[in-house]
Design a protein around this motif. Structure first.
Motif, PDB file in Angstrom:
ATOM      1  N   LEU A 177       3.373   6.502  15.256  1.00 13.05           N
ATOM      2  CA  LEU A 177       2.366   6.273  14.484  1.00 13.05           C
ATOM      3  C   LEU A 177       2.723   5.107  13.539  1.00 13.05           C
ATOM      4  N   ILE A 183      -1.478  -0.843  11.826  1.00 11.49           N
ATOM      5  CA  ILE A 183      -0.912  -1.157  10.523  1.00 11.49           C
ATOM      6  C   ILE A 183      -0.903  -2.470  10.428  1.00 11.49           C
ATOM      7  N   PRO A 230      -8.829  -2.977   3.904  1.00 11.18           N
ATOM      8  CA  PRO A 230      -8.780  -3.180   5.575  1.00 11.18           C
ATOM      9  C   PRO A 230      -9.560  -1.825   6.122  1.00 11.18           C
ATOM     10  N   TYR A 257     -15.563   9.102   2.438  1.00 15.68           N
ATOM     11  CA  TYR A 257     -15.644   8.081   1.461  1.00 15.68           C
ATOM     12  C   TYR A 257     -15.548   6.784   1.902  1.00 15.68           C
ATOM     13  N   CYS A 292      -9.413   2.836  -3.377  1.00 19.18           N
ATOM     14  CA  CYS A 292      -8.910   3.871  -2.482  1.00 19.18           C
ATOM     15  C   CYS A 292      -8.392   3.052  -1.001  1.00 19.18           C
ATOM     16  N   LEU A 294      -5.798   2.292  -0.267  1.00 20.33           N
ATOM     17  CA  LEU A 294      -4.685   3.023   0.584  1.00 20.33           C
ATOM     18  C   LEU A 294      -4.807   4.455   0.314  1.00 20.33           C
ATOM     19  N   GLY A 295      -5.872   4.913   0.308  1.00 20.71           N
ATOM     20  CA  GLY A 295      -6.391   6.153   0.021  1.00 20.71           C
ATOM     21  C   GLY A 295      -6.022   6.603  -1.394  1.00 20.71           C
ATOM     22  N   GLY A 303       2.849   4.704   3.239  1.00 21.04           N
ATOM     23  CA  GLY A 303       3.245   3.272   3.429  1.00 21.04           C
ATOM     24  C   GLY A 303       2.955   2.393   2.194  1.00 21.04           C
ATOM     25  N   LEU A 306       5.666   0.266   0.658  1.00 24.22           N
ATOM     26  CA  LEU A 306       6.004  -0.766   1.687  1.00 24.22           C
ATOM     27  C   LEU A 306       5.023  -2.005   1.771  1.00 24.22           C
TER      28      LEU A 306
HETATM   29  C1  HEM Z   1      -2.607  -2.610   4.686  1.00 21.01           C
HETATM   30  C2  HEM Z   1      -1.774  -1.523   5.088  1.00 21.01           C
HETATM   31  C3  HEM Z   1      -2.337  -0.351   4.981  1.00 21.01           C
HETATM   32  C4  HEM Z   1      -3.557   0.446   4.493  1.00 21.01           C
HETATM   33  C5  HEM Z   1      -4.669  -0.481   4.200  1.00 21.01           C
HETATM   34  C6  HEM Z   1      -3.595   1.827   4.877  1.00 21.01           C
HETATM   35  C7  HEM Z   1      -4.399   2.791   4.480  1.00 21.01           C
HETATM   36  C8  HEM Z   1      -4.318   4.090   4.566  1.00 21.01           C
HETATM   37  C9  HEM Z   1      -5.275   4.966   3.849  1.00 21.01           C
HETATM   38  C10 HEM Z   1      -6.890   4.466   3.387  1.00 21.01           C
HETATM   39  C11 HEM Z   1      -4.905   5.989   4.039  1.00 21.01           C
HETATM   40  C12 HEM Z   1      -5.550   7.565   3.498  1.00 21.01           C
HETATM   41  C13 HEM Z   1      -6.678   7.943   4.668  1.00 21.01           C
HETATM   42  C14 HEM Z   1      -7.488   9.046   4.247  1.00 21.01           C
HETATM   43  O1  HEM Z   1      -7.584   9.267   3.043  1.00 21.01           O
HETATM   44  O2  HEM Z   1      -8.046   9.809   5.208  1.00 21.01           O
HETATM   45  C15 HEM Z   1      -3.688   6.046   4.623  1.00 21.01           C
HETATM   46  C16 HEM Z   1      -2.700   7.234   4.921  1.00 21.01           C
HETATM   47  C17 HEM Z   1      -1.577   7.022   5.576  1.00 21.01           C
HETATM   48  N1  HEM Z   1      -0.957   5.848   5.826  1.00 21.01           N
HETATM   49 FE1  HEM Z   1      -1.553   3.976   5.398  1.00 21.01          FE
HETATM   50  N2  HEM Z   1      -2.201   2.163   5.336  1.00 21.01           N
HETATM   51  C18 HEM Z   1      -1.194   0.895   5.441  1.00 21.01           C
HETATM   52  C19 HEM Z   1      -0.173   1.007   5.804  1.00 21.01           C
HETATM   53  C20 HEM Z   1       0.617   1.909   6.106  1.00 21.01           C
HETATM   54  C21 HEM Z   1       2.004   1.822   6.493  1.00 21.01           C
HETATM   55  C22 HEM Z   1       2.893   0.720   6.525  1.00 21.01           C
HETATM   56  C23 HEM Z   1       2.337   3.016   6.850  1.00 21.01           C
HETATM   57  C24 HEM Z   1       3.734   3.555   7.467  1.00 21.01           C
HETATM   58  C25 HEM Z   1       4.348   2.926   8.318  1.00 21.01           C
HETATM   59  C26 HEM Z   1       1.228   3.985   6.649  1.00 21.01           C
HETATM   60  C27 HEM Z   1       1.275   5.413   6.983  1.00 21.01           C
HETATM   61  C28 HEM Z   1       0.008   6.266   6.505  1.00 21.01           C
HETATM   62  C29 HEM Z   1       0.171   7.508   6.703  1.00 21.01           C
HETATM   63  C30 HEM Z   1       1.354   8.543   7.437  1.00 21.01           C
HETATM   64  C31 HEM Z   1      -0.994   8.144   5.971  1.00 21.01           C
HETATM   65  C32 HEM Z   1      -1.295   9.753   6.040  1.00 21.01           C
HETATM   66  C33 HEM Z   1      -0.776  10.439   4.821  1.00 21.01           C
HETATM   67  C34 HEM Z   1      -1.234  11.898   4.827  1.00 21.01           C
HETATM   68  O3  HEM Z   1      -2.247  12.186   5.417  1.00 21.01           O
HETATM   69  O4  HEM Z   1      -0.594  12.682   4.096  1.00 21.01           O
HETATM   70  N3  HEM Z   1       0.208   3.331   6.167  1.00 21.01           N
HETATM   71  N4  HEM Z   1      -3.193   4.769   4.868  1.00 21.01           N
END
Ligand code: HEM
Length: 367
Positions: A177, A183, A230, A257, A292, A294-295, A303, A306
């Motif tokens: 993942l 990503i 994004p 959302y 939101c 990044l959630g 992440g 990072l």
């Molecule tokens: C520009 C880069 C990124 C964006 C825009 C982004 C966006 C998001 C968003 C919007 C969510 C929440 C989704 C929800 O509410 O259903 C999320 C969850 C998550 N992201 Fe990112 N992400 C990014 C980078 C990363 C990176 C670098 C990683 C790890 C290598 C990562 C791993 C995760 C994981 C594992 C979740 C799930 C967390 C959970 O359910 O507890 N993301 N991300």
């Protein structure tokens, strides 16, 4: 308890997934006007879906109404995206084995393209469906991942290997993942939006201020996230009857959302469609937690730090070393939003290397 405005339509024939997929922004804008409400009901993937476009609704959904069932797992995984592990991330950028990393990049792309194609696995001589090629790419990626988990004892992969995860196959699944092509696409989306927002002579002052004032640079990055998140959003399924903003949400309904619309909620963001970095030290000071991109809440992006590190490093490198403009200046900068937000058509940007004093001049420009 108020009834949600909008209509879930009849099963199958009333489904609006395709309409949303074609133009998610237009879809929401049209219904926001029609229902005069930032939460409304529709039908996606044949399920009644409440669409949330307000900051208040998004916070309620992702904080008060979000379960924490994966709390321990999250805690474990978060440790490799924070603190000392995070500081060492730049050491993990591959300089050795470039061929292996090129292969990983190609496999990730093939995996991703197959995943978003029709889920039909067909293989005949001389031709394989995208889906079956994705399965092959996944298999090869898993071999590489397992080999790395067995042999890398340091860095990011080494740390992941030492985590107390629920079962033995877990680490490889998570690593798959983390390296998914989605990503880097999201990171590229933010870098592209940053480049476009600050391009050209009309943004010369903004670029200069961002170079000189770290606080303003931070505000520019927040404004980029606000206007061009994004990912279009996220979804949850109600496991019991509940409410959002006082509207009834029956058990089994999906609640989605939409970040693009949440980030343009006029109750919180005045002149919502304008790129105004100074809002983050003015009226919206201290309100980063209302985004939101990044959630949000207990299940936000693990992440996030990072991503923040990466985006800051890449954008500040760009600002310090280059000036840039759309070339030619008049191009179609309209966006598409799915699966990742980006310009709908390829754009040409001309970069001019700055001399060490920060003035345009140095070696010839690059495109
Ligand atoms: C520009 C880069 C990124 C964006 C825009 C982004 C966006 C998001 C968003 C919007 C969510 C929440 C989704 C929800 O509410 O259903 C999320 C969850 C998550 N992201 Fe990112 N992400 C990014 C980078 C990363 C990176 C670098 C990683 C790890 C290598 C990562 C791993 C995760 C994981 C594992 C979740 C799930 C967390 C959970 O359910 O507890 N993301 N991300």
């Amino acid at each position: 308890m108020a009834k949600l405005p909008g209509n879930p339509g009849y099963p199958v024939v009333g489904d609006k997934s395709l309409e949303f997929y074609k133009d998610p922004v237009g879809f929401c804008e049209h219904r926001l006007k029609k229902h005069k409400s930032r939460v409304f009901l529709t039908r996606f993937t044949n399920k009644p879906t409440a669409v949330v476009c307000s900051v208040r609704g998004m916070r309620e959904l992702l904080h008060e109404k979000s379960g924490e069932e994966a709390c321990l797992l999250r805690l474990s995984l978060s440790s490799i995206f924070t603190g000392a592990c995070l500081e060492s991330w730049s050491n993990d950028i591959p300089e050795e084995q470039p061929q292996l990393y090129q292969e990983i990049t190609q496999l990730c792309t093939q995996h991703w393209h197959g995943l978003i194609s029709a889920p039909v696995s067909v293989k005949v001589p001389m031709w394989s469906s995208g889906f079956s090629m994705a399965q092959e790419a996944r298999g090869r990626l898993m071999d590489i991942i397992k080999d790395k988990l067995e042999n890398d004892k340091q860095g990011f992969v080494g740390s992941l290997g030492t985590l107390p995860l629920p079962h033995p196959g877990c680490a490889s699944q998570h690593l798959l993942l983390f390296i998914s092509a989605l990503i880097p696409k999201a990171l590229a989306s933010l870098l592209t939006s940053f480049t476009l927002a600050l391009s050209g002579t009309q943004q010369e002052q903004t670029r200069q201020r961002a170079r000189e004032e770290p606080e303003f640079f931070r505000c520019v990055l927040l404004e980029v996230q606000r206007l061009w998140p994004p990912f279009i959003g996220g979804r949850r399924i109600a496991n019991k009857d509940t409410t959002i903003e006082g509207f009834a949400i029956p058990q089994g309904h999906v609640v989605m959302y939409v970040s693009h619309a949440v980030h343009r909620d006029p109750e919180v963001f005045q002149q919502p469609n304008h790129f105004l970095p100074d809002r983050w030290t003015g009226r919206n000071a201290g309100q980063e937690h209302l985004l939101c991109c990044l959630g949000n809440g207990p299940r936000n992006c693990i992440g996030a730090q990072l991503t923040d590190n990466f985006v800051k490093t890449a954008c500040s490198y760009l600002l310090t070393h280059y000036d840039w403009t759309l070339d030619p200046p008049e191009q179609n900068t309209a966006y598409k939003w799915l699966p990742v937000s980006r310009p709908a058509e390829p754009l040409h940007v001309s970069f001019t290397r700055l001399d060490p004093t920060g003035a345009p001049g140095g070696p010839p420009s690059a495109q």
